[in-house]
Design a protein around this motif. Structure first.
Motif, PDB file in Angstrom:
ATOM      1  N   ARG A 171      88.838  13.985 -17.084  1.00  0.00           N
ATOM      2  CA  ARG A 171      89.019  15.311 -17.683  1.00  0.00           C
ATOM      3  C   ARG A 171      89.832  16.204 -16.749  1.00  0.00           C
ATOM      4  N   ALA A 172      89.552  16.070 -15.445  1.00  0.00           N
ATOM      5  CA  ALA A 172      90.256  16.908 -14.464  1.00  0.00           C
ATOM      6  C   ALA A 172      91.736  16.542 -14.373  1.00  0.00           C
ATOM      7  N   MET A 173      92.066  15.323 -14.750  1.00  0.00           N
ATOM      8  CA  MET A 173      93.468  14.893 -14.753  1.00  0.00           C
ATOM      9  C   MET A 173      94.256  15.741 -15.751  1.00  0.00           C
ATOM     10  N   GLY A 174      93.572  16.179 -16.799  1.00  0.00           N
ATOM     11  CA  GLY A 174      94.241  17.020 -17.788  1.00  0.00           C
ATOM     12  C   GLY A 174      95.049  16.231 -18.788  1.00  0.00           C
ATOM     13  N   ALA A 175      94.679  14.953 -18.971  1.00  0.00           N
ATOM     14  CA  ALA A 175      95.388  14.148 -19.963  1.00  0.00           C
ATOM     15  C   ALA A 175      94.891  14.519 -21.358  1.00  0.00           C
ATOM     16  N   MET A 176      95.704  14.191 -22.343  1.00  0.00           N
ATOM     17  CA  MET A 176      95.430  14.589 -23.714  1.00  0.00           C
ATOM     18  C   MET A 176      94.508  13.578 -24.417  1.00  0.00           C
ATOM     19  N   PHE A 177      93.418  13.207 -23.741  1.00  0.00           N
ATOM     20  CA  PHE A 177      92.522  12.218 -24.333  1.00  0.00           C
ATOM     21  C   PHE A 177      91.661  12.855 -25.412  1.00  0.00           C
ATOM     22  N   ASP A 178      91.509  12.131 -26.499  1.00  0.00           N
ATOM     23  CA  ASP A 178      90.650  12.596 -27.580  1.00  0.00           C
ATOM     24  C   ASP A 178      89.228  12.114 -27.301  1.00  0.00           C
ATOM     25  N   TRP A 179      88.476  12.936 -26.576  1.00  0.00           N
ATOM     26  CA  TRP A 179      87.136  12.518 -26.153  1.00  0.00           C
ATOM     27  C   TRP A 179      86.154  12.424 -27.316  1.00  0.00           C
ATOM     28  N   SER A 180      86.550  12.975 -28.456  1.00  0.00           N
ATOM     29  CA  SER A 180      85.624  12.896 -29.594  1.00  0.00           C
ATOM     30  C   SER A 180      85.526  11.454 -30.106  1.00  0.00           C
ATOM     31  N   LYS A 181      86.431  10.578 -29.652  1.00  0.00           N
ATOM     32  CA  LYS A 181      86.428   9.188 -30.115  1.00  0.00           C
ATOM     33  C   LYS A 181      86.054   8.200 -29.008  1.00  0.00           C
ATOM     34  N   GLU A 182      85.479   8.742 -27.944  1.00  0.00           N
ATOM     35  CA  GLU A 182      85.164   7.894 -26.781  1.00  0.00           C
ATOM     36  C   GLU A 182      84.240   6.721 -27.140  1.00  0.00           C
ATOM     37  N   ILE A 183      84.467   5.576 -26.530  1.00  0.00           N
ATOM     38  CA  ILE A 183      83.537   4.456 -26.698  1.00  0.00           C
ATOM     39  C   ILE A 183      83.161   3.837 -25.364  1.00  0.00           C
ATOM     40  N   LYS A 184      81.957   3.279 -25.305  1.00  0.00           N
ATOM     41  CA  LYS A 184      81.473   2.558 -24.130  1.00  0.00           C
ATOM     42  C   LYS A 184      80.921   1.232 -24.638  1.00  0.00           C
ATOM     43  N   THR A 185      81.472   0.146 -24.153  1.00  0.00           N
ATOM     44  CA  THR A 185      81.148  -1.158 -24.747  1.00  0.00           C
ATOM     45  C   THR A 185      79.715  -1.602 -24.483  1.00  0.00           C
ATOM     46  N   CYS A 186      79.032  -0.953 -23.514  1.00  0.00           N
ATOM     47  CA  CYS A 186      77.671  -1.390 -23.199  1.00  0.00           C
ATOM     48  C   CYS A 186      76.632  -0.668 -24.057  1.00  0.00           C
TER      49      CYS A 186
END
Length: 808
Positions: free
Chosen positions: A110-125
């Motif tokens: 998040r601090a990197m400031g990239a345009m990631f859409d965190w609303s779609k985050e996934i964690k495979t575990c």
RNA sequence: GCCGCUGUGGCGAAAUCGGCAGACGCGCGGGACUUAGAAUCCCGUGGGAGACCAUGCAGGUUCGAUCCCUGUCAGCGGCACCA
């Protein structure tokens, strides 16, 4: 500019206005830009993550400004061996360490400031992800693409555990130094070989680096040849695959891999002891060693013989570890006269060498491995190469002893892991019903928390009563679960699909969501994945397509590899080398934009290279220069006069930069894009130093410049945009487009060559014909002087570059 | 060992399809500003006194090769259970 503050301010605003989220309602064309998700092994982001995600995010932002509805999700490939090893060592549960690592990495991303859409985050575990990984397994099983067979694993007899290749160092266990042997276990495989042909032919449709396609092609390893059956005196049949059936009349022995199912059966009493010893020795060698062409060839006679079907000759059967059980049929016919390895082996063991191919043009020196003329094969003598192979293969087919066959080096994908930290395999073994898939409604098969990791001869799950003990879904009787987990590559073979619909609890993804977003338009990640992850993901896509869940053939239309950033000493960064450079201190000192911009400027994106921070100060200086001139120009009153040569030059520089930055960002050529921006800043400074200025042009140029730079220094440019009176977010503006008229020059400098040597430079009017250029060149004083009495033979004109006069 | 890639100034690098090798920077040298230093700004900068020589090394193709071909050396990535 206080970058810490500026970063916080804009990150908060972007989040509040959902600037980074994919806009479901937008009518703009979609662009799915995906970076390979992270494995949370270390607690922190390293330079490699930054080098992957920073510049790739600039590409995504650039696409956004070009009018695309960009989807750039992020997640974690959270299962895997390192977390489990860490647990064995420290007692910290993999789930706990992984969750902690993910929390840290999320914060840093998040601090990197990239345009990631965190609303779609996934964690495979997480259960809501691995439930669907298990579902994938069941679909493949139903489709007949998952099956069980015996396969060897690395076994440490002292730790009584299965080891990953990584844990085997020089043939020994990294923990206890015992000699590692190979042991057969029954394991699950995915039939990727069923798709070998399509995985090969599909490469042609992909916008991928040629080298990656070539590596996959070689990995799949298609070869066209012939399968031949040799009858043994025991009644068994040995099948061999060969690409050189034209040499079959020269077979003097047959070799089985030591692991071949017939190896022991064909061994005679007298050879028993030697063979057993050899099989044990062979189980200690790695495949890489066994394939080495320089390693001393070893082998052992089984005591048995078999019959060459084409000439009835009785030849001995050997075992040798240069033959691999996993390739072809696990057996080869040996033709020492025409194969290097067979020649070496035959010479060592005193086996006959029979020449059956002759060199067409010259003496035949054995081993002769090229195509030549068949000799000593009555009906086929005089045939050559492909023609000989064709006739002989047909003959073998007529004999009922084999025939033409296409073989692939690609092997089926072994997905069973005798480990804890992975998705459990959704299979139950029932004494009455046999192998029973877990019904989809019962998914997920949950991974229990309370397990014993200490290696003691059994998989961690096998020791967990509550997990293992279950009832058969078919007959309701007592049954046991499969104690193994799935290879983590299974999780990463479909994650790009789940991003489209990560909350779905009725299916891995809805058709609608996937149709809207997939396939991935641009996929960015390391070249180390060329043959495994990238091939597995392609296989999954094709299998899901054939099961009716998707309607596209390839998951990743375009692929870009970032290079590897090495340690300052030129070695790969690692704890053992002690050369790890952390991005944190740089981000702290210079800010995330400066750090990203430095990564983009200081290295070739696809090459990478040793880390050095020479030049990071130069980036800070560049940004200072940008800030200074931007604010200075902001405060000028607006004038439209004058518009002379100086103005034309500035406008040219502006449009030249727009044209090249656009092209370079599209090509992931970030270092040159930044260089072109630096040139434009230099031009602006030069122009600003003039006493008379067209400030309207100057202001427009600076405005365009901020837009050009925005994808590469997002917080910084948002701030300057606001400070110069820009409304809304800079990322809602359009990327500048060059004005072609401003790029037309009256004349171009040409290099003038005489017999390919440069004589001088000359300005030549745009639009001059080749004849005119030739005449202009011949009229130049430098040319006339050197020409002497020589006559012109030829004139080569390369438009806008050079004119070469060939004289004699 | 096999498959793939890379090799260019003191350094990071650039060079569209085979067409002026070294863009843009770092570093270094010189100058301006300053009481001074830092910062900033400007100029120069592959080597060589020179004809010329330079893209790992040795050849080849071509009017012309960093680019194509053959051989060779070195480094990097992968080799199926690290991801």
């Amino acid at each position: 500019m206080d970058m810490k503050e500026v970063e916080r301010k804009w990150q908060a605003r972007w989040t509040k206005e959902k600037l980074n989220e994919f806009d479901e309602k937008s009518t703009k064309p979609k662009k799915y830009v995906l970076e390979m998700f992270s494995y949370p092994s270390g607690a922190k982001l390293h330079i490699g993550h930054w080098f992957n995600y920073g510049p790739a995010d600039s590409y995504a932002r650039f696409k956004r400004m070009q009018g695309y509805n960009v989807f750039q999700p992020m997640g974690f490939d959270a299962f895997g061996l390192p977390a489990e090893n860490y647990a064995i060592k420290t007692g910290v549960h993999p789930k706990d360490s992984t969750e902690k690592n993910i929390a840290t990495m999320e914060e840093q991303l998040r601090a990197m400031g990239a345009m990631f859409d965190w609303s779609k985050e996934i964690k495979t575990c997480e259960e809501n992800y691995y439930k669907w990984t298990q579902w994938m397994f069941l679909q493949l099983y139903k489709k007949g693409l998952a099956y069980r067979k015996e396969a060897p694993v690395n076994w440490c007899p002292s730790c009584a555990t299965v080891l990953a290749n990584e844990q085997v160092v020089d043939g020994r266990c990294e923990r206890c130094d015992s000699v590692v042997v190979r042991k057969n276990l029954t394991q699950w495989f995915f039939k990727i070989t069923e798709y070998a042909e399509e995985l090969l032919s599909g490469l042609e449709t992909l916008d991928w680096p040629e080298k990656t396609k070539l590596m996959q092609k070689n990995w799949i390893g298609k070869s066209t040849g012939c399968e031949i059956e040799f009858d043994c005196e025991t009644g068994d049949k040995i099948r061999v695959f060969t690409t050189r059936c034209d040499t079959v009349f020269g077979v003097t022995y047959v070799v089985l891999a030591p692991e071949h199912p017939l190896a022991r059966k064909l061994t005679t009493a007298g050879q028993r002891e030697a063979v057993e010893k050899y099989i044990l020795e062979a189980s200690k060698a790695t495949e890489i060693d066994r394939l080495s062409t320089t390693r001393e060839k070893t082998g052992v006679f089984t005591g048995s013989y078999c019959i060459n079907p084409v000439n009835g000759k009785r030849v001995p059967v050997y075992l040798a570890d240069y033959v691999l059980a996993s390739y072809g049929t696990g057996a080869v016919m040996a033709v020492p006269a025409h194969d290097e390895r067979d020649y070496v082996f035959a010479t060592k063991y005193g086996l006959p060498i029979e020449k059956v191919i002759e060199n067409r043009d010259g003496e035949t020196v054995l081993p002769f491995c090229e195509d030549g003329i068949v000799v000593g094969a009555i009906n086929f003598d005089g045939l050559c190469g492909e023609e000989a192979r064709d006739e002989i293969a047909n003959h073998i087919a007529k004999l009922g002893k084999g025939g033409k066959k296409v073989n692939y080096r690609l092997r089926d994908w072994l997905v069973s892991r005798q480990r804890y930290w992975g998705a459990p395999i959704p299979i139950v073994y029932c004494p009455h019903c046999g192998t029973v898939p877990v019904p989809e409604k019962d998914l997920p098969v949950k991974l229990p928390y309370d397990v014993e990791f200490r290696p003691d001869g059994k998989s961690p799950l096998a020791k967990h009563e509550g997990f293992m003990h279950t009832t058969c879904p078919v007959c309701g009787g007592e049954a046991t679960r499969d104690p193994d987990t799935l290879d983590t590559f299974v999780c990463s073979s479909w994650y790009y699909l789940r991003y489209a619909d990560p909350e779905n609890d009725r299916a891995p993804f809805s058709r609608e969501a996937v149709d809207k977003l997939l396939p991935v338009d641009t996929y960015v990640g390391g070249a180390e994945h060329a043959c495994m992850h990238l091939l597995y993901a392609r296989f999954f896509t094709k299998a899901l397509r054939d099961m009716g869940y998707l309607d596209f053939d390839e998951p990743f239309k375009r692929l870009v590899h970032q290079g590897v950033i090495l340690g300052p000493d030129g070695n790969r960064m690692s704890k053992s080398h002690g050369n790890i450079v952390s991005p944190d201190e740089y981000v702290e000192e210079y800010g995330s934009d400066a750090f990203r911009l430095y990564l983009m400027f200081g290295f070739s994106y696809t090459e990478g290279g040793p880390w050095s921070d020479d030049g990071i100060k130069a980036i800070a200086r560049f940004m200072d220069r940008v800030e200074k001139i931007t604010l200075k120009v902001r405060d000028y009153p607006e004038t439209n006069e004058p518009f002379g040569a100086e103005e034309k030059a500035l406008d040219y520089a502006r449009n030249y930069a727009i044209q090249h930055v656009t092209k370079d960002l599209e090509a992931f050529s970030f270092n040159t894009a930044v260089a072109r921006m630096m040139e434009l800043v230099n031009s602006v400074y030069k122009y600003d130093a003039l006493p008379q200025k067209n400030t309207a042009l100057l202001k427009a140029t600076v405005r365009d410049f901020l837009l050009l730079l925005a994808p590469c220094a997002p917080h910084f440019c948002e701030e300057l945009w606001e400070q110069t009176g820009g409304k809304g977010f800079i990322f809602e503006e359009s990327y500048p487009v060059e004005n072609p008229a401003a790029l037309i020059l009256d004349e171009t400098e040409y290099a003038v060559q005489l017999n390919s040597k440069i004589v001088c430079k000359a300005m030549i009017p745009s639009g001059a014909s080749n004849e005119e250029i030739e005449a202009l060149a011949l009229a130049l004083p430098e040319v006339r002087e050197k020409l002497g009495g020589k006559t012109l033979k030829k004139c080569i004109v390369v438009p806008k570059r050079l004119v070469n006069l060939i004289v004699g």
